[in-house]
Design a protein around this motif. Structure first.
Motif, PDB file in Angstrom:
ATOM      1  N   ALA A   4      -9.192   5.041  11.835  1.00  0.00           N
ATOM      2  CA  ALA A   4     -10.270   5.982  12.130  1.00  0.00           C
ATOM      3  C   ALA A   4     -11.541   5.264  12.570  1.00  0.00           C
ATOM      4  O   ALA A   4     -12.362   5.828  13.288  1.00  0.00           O
ATOM      5  N   LEU A   5     -11.692   3.992  12.159  1.00  0.00           N
ATOM      6  CA  LEU A   5     -12.872   3.217  12.521  1.00  0.00           C
ATOM      7  C   LEU A   5     -12.661   2.407  13.804  1.00  0.00           C
ATOM      8  O   LEU A   5     -13.525   1.633  14.198  1.00  0.00           O
ATOM      9  N   GLY A   6     -11.497   2.581  14.445  1.00  0.00           N
ATOM     10  CA  GLY A   6     -11.244   1.892  15.706  1.00  0.00           C
ATOM     11  C   GLY A   6     -10.515   0.573  15.571  1.00  0.00           C
ATOM     12  O   GLY A   6     -10.407  -0.179  16.529  1.00  0.00           O
ATOM     13  N   PHE A   7     -10.007   0.269  14.381  1.00  0.00           N
ATOM     14  CA  PHE A   7      -9.250  -0.955  14.148  1.00  0.00           C
ATOM     15  C   PHE A   7      -7.781  -0.562  14.053  1.00  0.00           C
ATOM     16  O   PHE A   7      -7.316  -0.085  13.022  1.00  0.00           O
ATOM     17  N   ASP A   8      -7.052  -0.741  15.146  1.00  0.00           N
ATOM     18  CA  ASP A   8      -5.688  -0.229  15.282  1.00  0.00           C
ATOM     19  C   ASP A   8      -4.697  -1.033  14.454  1.00  0.00           C
ATOM     20  O   ASP A   8      -4.326  -2.151  14.818  1.00  0.00           O
ATOM     21  N   VAL A   9      -4.258  -0.462  13.341  1.00  0.00           N
ATOM     22  CA  VAL A   9      -3.254  -1.115  12.499  1.00  0.00           C
ATOM     23  C   VAL A   9      -1.861  -0.594  12.795  1.00  0.00           C
ATOM     24  O   VAL A   9      -0.895  -1.024  12.173  1.00  0.00           O
ATOM     25  N   GLY A  10      -1.746   0.338  13.728  1.00  0.00           N
ATOM     26  CA  GLY A  10      -0.450   0.933  14.042  1.00  0.00           C
ATOM     27  C   GLY A  10      -0.163   2.102  13.126  1.00  0.00           C
ATOM     28  O   GLY A  10      -1.072   2.710  12.561  1.00  0.00           O
ATOM     29  N   ALA A  11       1.116   2.389  12.949  1.00  0.00           N
ATOM     30  CA  ALA A  11       1.520   3.522  12.104  1.00  0.00           C
ATOM     31  C   ALA A  11       1.192   3.218  10.644  1.00  0.00           C
ATOM     32  O   ALA A  11       1.424   2.116  10.160  1.00  0.00           O
ATOM     33  N   VAL A  12       0.652   4.203   9.965  1.00  0.00           N
ATOM     34  CA  VAL A  12       0.305   4.048   8.549  1.00  0.00           C
ATOM     35  C   VAL A  12       1.578   4.231   7.732  1.00  0.00           C
ATOM     36  O   VAL A  12       2.209   5.283   7.779  1.00  0.00           O
ATOM     37  N   ASP A  13       1.962   3.164   6.994  1.00  0.00           N
ATOM     38  CA  ASP A  13       3.183   3.224   6.196  1.00  0.00           C
ATOM     39  C   ASP A  13       2.940   2.868   4.737  1.00  0.00           C
ATOM     40  O   ASP A  13       3.866   2.799   3.940  1.00  0.00           O
ATOM     41  N   GLY A  14       1.692   2.612   4.373  1.00  0.00           N
ATOM     42  CA  GLY A  14       1.375   2.289   2.986  1.00  0.00           C
ATOM     43  C   GLY A  14       1.600   0.836   2.623  1.00  0.00           C
ATOM     44  O   GLY A  14       1.434   0.447   1.476  1.00  0.00           O
ATOM     45  N   VAL A  15       1.976   0.006   3.596  1.00  0.00           N
ATOM     46  CA  VAL A  15       2.224  -1.413   3.353  1.00  0.00           C
ATOM     47  C   VAL A  15       1.138  -2.215   4.059  1.00  0.00           C
ATOM     48  O   VAL A  15       0.840  -1.965   5.223  1.00  0.00           O
ATOM     49  N   ILE A  16       0.558  -3.178   3.348  1.00  0.00           N
ATOM     50  CA  ILE A  16      -0.445  -4.042   3.973  1.00  0.00           C
ATOM     51  C   ILE A  16       0.304  -5.204   4.610  1.00  0.00           C
ATOM     52  O   ILE A  16       0.612  -6.194   3.949  1.00  0.00           O
ATOM     53  N   GLY A  17       0.591  -5.057   5.895  1.00  0.00           N
ATOM     54  CA  GLY A  17       1.316  -6.084   6.633  1.00  0.00           C
ATOM     55  C   GLY A  17       0.374  -6.930   7.473  1.00  0.00           C
ATOM     56  O   GLY A  17      -0.842  -6.889   7.328  1.00  0.00           O
TER      57      GLY A  17
END
Length: 101
Positions: A4-17
Protein backbone atom coordinates in the motif's frame (compact mmCIF):
# COMPACT_ATOMS: atom_id res chain seq x y z
CA UNK A 1 1.24 -2.40 4.38
CA UNK A 2 4.38 -2.27 2.26
CA UNK A 3 2.39 -2.82 -0.96
CA UNK A 4 0.00 0.00 0.00
CA UNK A 5 3.00 2.30 0.55
CA UNK A 6 4.42 1.56 -2.92
CA UNK A 7 6.96 -1.10 -1.90
CA UNK A 8 6.02 -4.07 -4.09
CA UNK A 9 6.48 -7.29 -2.13
CA UNK A 10 4.32 -9.28 -4.55
CA UNK A 11 1.44 -11.46 -3.42
CA UNK A 12 0.74 -11.30 0.31
CA UNK A 13 1.14 -14.82 1.72
CA UNK A 14 1.97 -14.15 5.36
CA UNK A 15 5.61 -15.23 4.93
CA UNK A 16 8.49 -12.79 5.28
CA UNK A 17 10.57 -13.89 2.31
CA UNK A 18 13.38 -12.31 0.29
CA UNK A 19 11.06 -9.87 -1.53
CA UNK A 20 9.50 -8.68 1.73
CA UNK A 21 12.89 -8.21 3.40
CA UNK A 22 14.26 -6.32 0.38
CA UNK A 23 11.26 -3.99 0.27
CA UNK A 24 11.29 -3.57 4.06
CA UNK A 25 14.94 -2.51 3.80
CA UNK A 26 13.99 0.00 1.09
CA UNK A 27 11.21 1.34 3.32
CA UNK A 28 13.57 1.57 6.30
CA UNK A 29 16.14 3.47 4.21
CA UNK A 30 13.43 5.84 2.99
CA UNK A 31 12.54 6.63 6.63
CA UNK A 32 16.14 6.96 7.85
CA UNK A 33 15.97 4.00 10.23
CA UNK A 34 18.33 1.01 10.40
CA UNK A 35 17.79 -0.90 7.14
CA UNK A 36 18.18 -4.46 8.38
CA UNK A 37 15.02 -5.90 6.79
CA UNK A 38 13.60 -7.06 10.11
CA UNK A 39 10.14 -6.15 11.36
CA UNK A 40 11.28 -4.65 14.66
CA UNK A 41 8.97 -2.61 16.87
CA UNK A 42 10.48 0.59 15.44
CA UNK A 43 10.02 -0.58 11.84
CA UNK A 44 6.43 -1.66 12.51
CA UNK A 45 5.62 1.69 14.14
CA UNK A 46 7.16 3.53 11.17
CA UNK A 47 5.01 1.39 8.84
CA UNK A 48 1.87 2.21 10.83
CA UNK A 49 2.72 5.93 10.85
CA UNK A 50 3.42 5.93 7.12
CA UNK A 51 0.22 3.99 6.39
CA UNK A 52 -1.83 6.50 8.39
CA UNK A 53 -0.71 9.31 6.07
CA UNK A 54 0.17 7.35 2.94
CA UNK A 55 -0.40 8.80 -0.51
CA UNK A 56 -1.28 6.51 -3.43
CA UNK A 57 1.81 4.87 -4.97
CA UNK A 58 1.12 6.41 -8.38
CA UNK A 59 1.35 9.90 -6.85
CA UNK A 60 4.92 9.35 -5.64
CA UNK A 61 8.19 9.20 -7.48
CA UNK A 62 9.79 5.74 -7.51
CA UNK A 63 12.35 5.09 -4.79
CA UNK A 64 15.94 4.87 -5.89
CA UNK A 65 18.61 3.32 -3.72
CA UNK A 66 21.24 5.85 -2.66
CA UNK A 67 24.72 5.58 -4.14
CA UNK A 68 27.28 4.01 -1.79
CA UNK A 69 30.02 6.36 -0.53
CA UNK A 70 33.18 6.43 -2.67
CA UNK A 71 35.63 3.65 -1.92
CA UNK A 72 33.04 1.28 -0.47
CA UNK A 73 31.81 -2.02 -1.85
CA UNK A 74 28.04 -2.57 -1.75
CA UNK A 75 26.90 -5.76 -0.03
CA UNK A 76 24.43 -7.84 -2.08
CA UNK A 77 20.99 -8.26 -0.49
CA UNK A 78 21.35 -12.05 -0.55
CA UNK A 79 24.82 -12.11 1.04
CA UNK A 80 25.27 -14.49 3.95
CA UNK A 81 26.17 -12.93 7.30
CA UNK A 82 29.84 -13.02 8.22
CA UNK A 83 30.42 -15.24 11.26
CA UNK A 84 32.11 -13.54 14.17
CA UNK A 85 35.15 -15.25 15.68
CA UNK A 86 34.31 -17.09 18.85
CA UNK A 87 35.71 -15.41 21.92
CA UNK A 88 37.01 -17.62 24.68
CA UNK A 89 37.05 -16.25 28.19
CA UNK A 90 40.32 -15.89 30.05
CA UNK A 91 40.99 -18.89 32.30
CA UNK A 92 40.51 -18.24 36.00
CA UNK A 93 43.66 -18.81 38.06
CA UNK A 94 42.91 -20.44 41.36
CA UNK A 95 46.44 -20.79 42.79
CA UNK A 96 49.68 -18.88 42.42
CA UNK A 97 50.52 -15.22 41.84
CA UNK A 98 47.50 -13.04 41.32
CA UNK A 99 45.08 -15.59 42.78
CA UNK A 100 42.16 -14.20 44.72
CA UNK A 101 42.95 -14.35 48.30
Amino acid sequence: MLNALGFDVGAVDGVIGRGTRTQLQAFQRSRGIIADGYASQGALQALRDAAAGATPPAARAPLVAPEPPPGTVPIPADAAPVPRPRQTPEPVRMFGPGAPG
